[in-house]
Design an enzyme around this catalytic site. Structure first.
Site, PDB file in Angstrom:
ATOM      1  N   ARG A  48      23.688  13.244 -20.779  1.00 56.85           N
ATOM      2  CA  ARG A  48      22.247  13.397 -20.783  1.00 56.85           C
ATOM      3  C   ARG A  48      21.916  14.878 -20.641  1.00 56.85           C
ATOM      4  O   ARG A  48      22.626  15.629 -19.966  1.00 56.85           O
ATOM      5  CB  ARG A  48      21.599  12.610 -19.638  1.00 56.85           C
ATOM      6  CG  ARG A  48      21.517  11.100 -19.884  1.00 56.85           C
ATOM      7  CD  ARG A  48      20.513  10.786 -20.972  1.00 56.85           C
ATOM      8  NE  ARG A  48      20.299   9.341 -21.161  1.00 56.85           N
ATOM      9  CZ  ARG A  48      20.907   8.609 -22.060  1.00 56.85           C
ATOM     10  NH1 ARG A  48      21.844   9.166 -22.828  1.00 56.85           N
ATOM     11  NH2 ARG A  48      20.621   7.326 -22.207  1.00 56.85           N
ATOM     12  N   GLU A  55      14.067  17.097 -24.349  1.00 55.42           N
ATOM     13  CA  GLU A  55      14.543  16.515 -25.601  1.00 55.42           C
ATOM     14  C   GLU A  55      13.377  15.848 -26.322  1.00 55.42           C
ATOM     15  O   GLU A  55      12.682  15.030 -25.710  1.00 55.42           O
ATOM     16  CB  GLU A  55      15.655  15.496 -25.318  1.00 55.42           C
ATOM     17  CG  GLU A  55      16.313  14.978 -26.587  1.00 55.42           C
ATOM     18  CD  GLU A  55      17.553  14.137 -26.309  1.00 55.42           C
ATOM     19  OE1 GLU A  55      18.418  14.570 -25.507  1.00 55.42           O
ATOM     20  OE2 GLU A  55      17.634  13.044 -26.891  1.00 55.42           O
ATOM     21  N   HIS A  67      20.957  14.326 -30.876  1.00 56.89           N
ATOM     22  CA  HIS A  67      21.224  13.009 -30.282  1.00 56.89           C
ATOM     23  C   HIS A  67      21.704  12.035 -31.362  1.00 56.89           C
ATOM     24  O   HIS A  67      21.174  10.921 -31.510  1.00 56.89           O
ATOM     25  CB  HIS A  67      19.986  12.466 -29.575  1.00 56.89           C
ATOM     26  CG  HIS A  67      20.337  11.597 -28.391  1.00 56.89           C
ATOM     27  ND1 HIS A  67      19.684  11.656 -27.193  1.00 56.89           N
ATOM     28  CD2 HIS A  67      21.303  10.650 -28.235  1.00 56.89           C
ATOM     29  CE1 HIS A  67      20.201  10.782 -26.343  1.00 56.89           C
ATOM     30  NE2 HIS A  67      21.193  10.162 -26.959  1.00 56.89           N
TER      31      HIS A  67
END
Length: 325
Positions: A238, A267, A286
């Site tokens: 993460r 993000e 991602h």
């Protein structure tokens, strides 16, 4: 012995998924629950079903309040399946409903994510971030994984698969995890409180831990200072595991060789952020586990858990309520 016929609520609804890459994802759970003597409910398009669902399966991330509303509308629900491994946004809800069995996708996406982590690792060691934008021949540089030393933060499926892949190069691996249990494949396993201790001397530091109160910001200015100047940092866990300002400064100052990450904080990383212009940083958006990769893997997990429920067996991916993952 079969102990129940499941009444399964699948969210988002078919109407909400229509036209998306996830539209086909409903077919697998629908077939599986039918095969175990149950049925899908809420097919009239209601976002909360018809009130008699016994289980809830999420196929994509949905707002916490929508999950809460579905549980309120269907008080019989005693199992919820998440479609992802990182459940940090849902932890307060999970902890408030201890009577429900919560399962996540942890471990499900290990092969593609570990593969992505390995790709980032090799790219950084071979200076590919600089080479892809080069317009001249440049220097002859690069480092091999063969016989390298790696520190892997995390002990779950992704970490274990990444370690398995590293062993093709005879890499010495130190795994770092919350519990003291040995991580399969690792040469050494230490607990998270010893993370700083094992950073010096590592050629590769790879992060695959969940985002918890204990891991947020676990790589900051101090940890980057402890790492060797020639070390590479890879993050597929993460974004919040890494202090973005600290890693940006460390790269600019040459404190570490390079940084490869599939996740950022914030993000998405905003346009114009200094990391985009950093020649020794490789960012992927991602994409370590795309829908094309994930849907079949999640489908298989859901099918196995539906069969386990029907037969009264323990489910896969049980959420660690205390740990928050």
């Amino acid at each position: 012995m079969r102990v129940r016929a499941e009444r399964l609520l699948i969210l988002p609804t078919a109407e909400q998924l229509a036209g998306t890459r996830y539209a086909e994802a409903r077919r697998g759970p629908t077939e599986a629950v039918t095969q175990t003597g149950g049925a899908v409910v809420g097919t009239d398009g209601s976002p909360h079903g018809d009130g008699d669902a016994t289980a809830l399966v999420l196929l994509t991330p949905i707002p916490v309040e929508d999950v809460r509303a579905a549980l309120k509308a269907n008080p019989q629900i005693d199992w919820v399946q998440f479609p992802f491994a990182g459940i940090e946004a849902y932890v307060p809800l999970v902890r408030s409903r201890p009577e429900i069995t919560w399962t996540s996708a942890k471990g499900t996406y290990a092969p593609p994510v570990a593969e992505h982590a390995l790709m980032l690792t090799l790219a950084l060691l071979r200076h590919l971030p600089e080479r892809v934008t080069a317009t001249s021949w440049g220097q002859c540089r690069g480092k091999s994984l063969d016989g390298a030393r790696a520190v892997v933060l995390g002990g779950g499926g992704i970490a274990q698969e990444y370690i398995r892949l590293l062993k093709a190069w005879d890499v010495h691996v130190t795994a770092v995890r919350r519990r003291a249990d040995d991580v399969p494949g690792a040469d050494v396993t230490v607990t998270t409180d010893r993370f700083d201790e094992v950073l010096p001397g590592a050629d590769v530091v790879m992060l695959a831990a969940a985002a918890t109160d204990q891991t947020r910001g676990i790589v900051g200015a101090r940890q980057l200072e402890l790492m060797d100047d020639d070390a590479v940092l890879v993050n597929v866990g993460r974004g919040v595991l890494v202090d973005t300002d600290a890693v940006t400064a460390a790269l600019a100052a040459g404190k570490i060789r390079s940084y490869g990450t599939d996740v950022t904080d914030p993000e998405p990383l905003p346009d114009g952020h200094p990391l985009w212009a950093e020649p020794r940083c490789l960012i992927t958006p991602h994409t370590a586990d795309t829908p094309e990769m994930c849907i079949p893997l999640l489908d298989a997990r859901i099918r196995r858990n539906l069969a386990a429920r029907a037969e009264g067996r323990e489910l896969e991916g049980l959420v660690d309520v205390e740990g928050g993952y």
